[in-house]
Design a protein around this motif. Sequence first.
Motif, mmCIF file in Angstrom:
data_model
loop_
_atom_site.group_PDB
_atom_site.id
_atom_site.type_symbol
_atom_site.label_atom_id
_atom_site.label_comp_id
_atom_site.label_asym_id
_atom_site.label_seq_id
_atom_site.Cartn_x
_atom_site.Cartn_y
_atom_site.Cartn_z
ATOM 1 N N GLU A 539 0.822 -1.219 0.000
ATOM 2 C CA GLU A 539 0.000 0.000 0.000
ATOM 3 C C GLU A 539 0.851 1.262 0.000
ATOM 4 O OE1 GLU A 539 -2.157 -1.014 3.663
ATOM 5 O OE2 GLU A 539 -0.986 0.529 4.685
ATOM 6 N N GLY A 540 2.169 1.111 -0.173
ATOM 7 C CA GLY A 540 3.052 2.283 -0.182
ATOM 8 C C GLY A 540 2.878 3.097 -1.454
ATOM 9 N N LYS A 541 3.117 4.390 -1.326
ATOM 10 C CA LYS A 541 3.046 5.315 -2.463
ATOM 11 C C LYS A 541 4.325 6.143 -2.458
ATOM 12 C CE LYS A 541 -1.464 4.777 -3.566
ATOM 13 N NZ LYS A 541 -2.091 4.738 -4.884
ATOM 14 N N LEU A 542 4.824 6.467 -3.622
ATOM 15 C CA LEU A 542 6.123 7.140 -3.700
ATOM 16 C C LEU A 542 6.104 8.561 -3.116
ATOM 17 C CD1 LEU A 542 7.269 6.096 -7.284
ATOM 18 C CD2 LEU A 542 7.929 5.079 -5.083
ATOM 19 N N ALA A 543 7.074 8.821 -2.242
ATOM 20 C CA ALA A 543 7.226 10.171 -1.703
ATOM 21 C C ALA A 543 8.240 10.961 -2.530
ATOM 22 C CB ALA A 543 7.677 10.102 -0.251
ATOM 23 N N MET A 544 8.760 10.304 -3.567
ATOM 24 C CA MET A 544 9.711 10.968 -4.457
ATOM 25 C C MET A 544 9.549 10.370 -5.846
ATOM 26 S SD MET A 544 13.683 11.584 -3.438
ATOM 27 C CE MET A 544 14.575 12.666 -4.550
ATOM 28 N N SER A 545 9.579 11.202 -6.873
ATOM 29 C CA SER A 545 9.398 10.728 -8.250
ATOM 30 C C SER A 545 10.581 9.878 -8.695
ATOM 31 C CB SER A 545 9.303 11.918 -9.206
ATOM 32 O OG SER A 545 8.349 12.836 -8.750
ATOM 33 N N PHE A 546 10.307 8.901 -9.539
ATOM 34 C CA PHE A 546 11.371 8.072 -10.118
ATOM 35 C C PHE A 546 11.614 8.527 -11.556
ATOM 36 C CE2 PHE A 546 12.114 3.937 -7.663
ATOM 37 C CZ PHE A 546 11.791 4.514 -6.449
ATOM 38 N N PRO A 547 12.807 9.032 -11.841
ATOM 39 C CA PRO A 547 13.073 9.524 -13.194
ATOM 40 C C PRO A 547 13.142 8.401 -14.230
ATOM 41 C CG PRO A 547 15.033 9.724 -11.812
ATOM 42 C CD PRO A 547 13.952 9.200 -10.941
ATOM 43 N N ARG A 548 12.909 8.777 -15.500
ATOM 44 C CA ARG A 548 13.104 7.816 -16.595
ATOM 45 C C ARG A 548 14.573 7.703 -16.941
ATOM 46 N NH1 ARG A 548 8.348 6.948 -19.461
ATOM 47 N NH2 ARG A 548 6.726 8.354 -18.754
ATOM 48 N N SER A 549 15.283 8.832 -16.816
ATOM 49 C CA SER A 549 16.722 8.822 -17.086
ATOM 50 C C SER A 549 17.381 9.867 -16.195
ATOM 51 C CB SER A 549 17.005 9.096 -18.561
ATOM 52 O OG SER A 549 16.310 10.241 -18.972
#
Length: 714
Positions: A539-549
């Motif tokens: 049920e976790g949600k990202l607290a930071m965006s994950f870049p594509r590159s």
Amino acid sequence: MKSVQIEDLLKKLSLQDKARQITQINADFIKADVKAEATGVSDGFYLTKDDVFGCGSVLNFGDARDAEYIRKKYLEVSENKVPLVMMQDVIHGYRTIFPVPLALACSFDADLVEECCKMSAVEASLNGVDVTFSPMINLSRDARWGRVMEGYGEDPYLNGLFGRAAVRGYRAGGLASCVKHYAAYGAAEAGKDYNTTDLSEHNLREYYLRAFEECLKENPELIMTSFNLLNGVPVNADSHLLVDILRKEWNYNGVVISDYAAVVEMIKHGYAENKKECARVAALNAVDMEMMSSAYIEFLPELVEEGAVPASVVDEMAKRVLELKQKLNLFENPDNATSVQKAEEACLCPEHREIALRSAEKSFVLLENSGVLPLKEWQKIALVGPLAAEKNILGAWACAGRADECVSVKEGVEKLLGAKVLYSKGCSVDLLSDDESIIADAVKTAKKAEVVVACVGEHSYHSGESASRADICLPKVQVKLLKELKKAGKPVVAVIFGGRPQVLTEVKEIAAAILYVWQPGTEGGSAIAETLYGKVCPEGKLAMSFPRSVGQCPVYYNHFSSGRPKSKDELHGQAYTCGYIDELNSPLYPFGYGLSYTRFEYGDIKLSSAVMERGGKICVSVPLKNCGSRAGGEVVQLYIRDKFASCARPVRELKAFRKVTLAAGEQKTVVFEITEDDLKFYGANGKFAAEAGEFEVMAGGDSRCAVAGVFRLL
Ligand code: BGC
């Protein structure tokens, strides 16, 4: 000793004594029975034995036994017998280690953060710690920075909320907090630790100071200044930050401590010519305590005699430090008698292990799932990868945590299944390794199984202080391993460890499922096993965006719109718009994103009114249904965009969230209230206020949710 009158004590102390009281040193100086003189770790040190046994505080000293020894010895030798205040980096647990703070932020659960901090404080205070150098609430948007793991991610609201929860938790468990690092440390250029930061006043106040302002509502006992230059001035010399804002505007009257040797680092910054100047500047900016350098001890008395620093300034600094000691009851209990036995009983007790397990489970983020997860217990699995049997999954700043007390993934899975599993390491965890020689063995092992679980990513020592990375893709050898495993024809579940978001663009193409487990701590392996086998639902949600590159860094959800925004995030066909010719603008996985084993559907979102009066409110109703076949938790998120303002506002900002657990088929309507306070920001006139105009409201399961309604503030 009875409670003392601070004023009386101050009168008794000489200027030199006061300079010592406001200096913090490593406990080793006391432990090592320092003779007449001691030179220390950094070129910032020169201490006599009297200095050492007059210092007001020690840091990072060890456990209950060390604490007892140090306090006793200090009091025996010291002339003034003012008790020591002992501080330590208790960042995500003391001996029982829970997930790194960035992971905990992904739980979107402030009560859980509070509970973990309380638990760590209980263990730490029994081990003699008075103050923890935590929470770290530096806003971080650049995943290359190694210290993103220590904070609560890219959103100022979350950093404030969880920072406050941490301060409350520590206090409930018996520890004082030191909120750090003030300020803008996370804005280090190019994500390089300790690097320069340069921010406008608006940017600083609106994003980088917000969480500090919020945390002060909990009255943290200390605040730590940061290492960086801010707009050309080292933070310890920044009177706007330290005096105008912190002391005058926010009325902070607790202790301000420098970071490690940062007072004398003003020389290397090219700001102060020598240590004496460092002491003068830091003292005049009310940096009450100098950590791990001796500019105050060596030069403050002289500076006062010369009239360069008023005696009253030193008195104030010493007073705040002594008041802290009083608040912590150290005068009544100067040897702060710790019970070694009690400390040992508390550490890793079943209750604490249970919190470590639960917090790890709640911090995992399911990024992809073709349906292969949850695994079935009857499936034959192969566990591969350099982190599959790794015991050190504690993360950086693991305090007294020990790898041998951790549950590895292999141990967790074998315990859950009650049987040994196929295992092969596959490759080294080293970031720069190019040794492919053991991949073949992993492939051979994979062929014997029905499903492969590959544990890859970063080791605990690949993030943390001084662990920035230029390339945050999975190391080449790990990607090669995953590719070869896929060729073996079995579905590959990637369990990815990390102290930061990593670039998973290639992994996404290979893996049938991706579970991001961060650095999960003592019970990590058990929590991963329970999650893989569906005993709990992610049920976790990202607290930071994950870049594509990597080239997208920093990528964050609450960015501004350019004057030429793309109408669609696509690579071709939109010349002269803001973006890249070789990469999309969107992150691979956005802020707030995370999948579940069940499926949630959002219904029609309704606003109670299209107009908000001053002082009024708008209710936003968000219907949510669990359309899957099992119970699960969802984080319902509310975002707002202020469409036109005197200082342009971000394309969206998180304003509230609610965590909801629904049984299969169950539905519920979450109601958020938006008030004028939620619309306030620092406008062009520098005032914190809400400006009249149009606001868009978005609600949903991640930061991509669509506009659901609009209202106007009158
Ligand atoms: C870090 C601080 C830490 C201090 C004491 C410094 O290097 O930046 O966060 O609290 O050391 O260990």
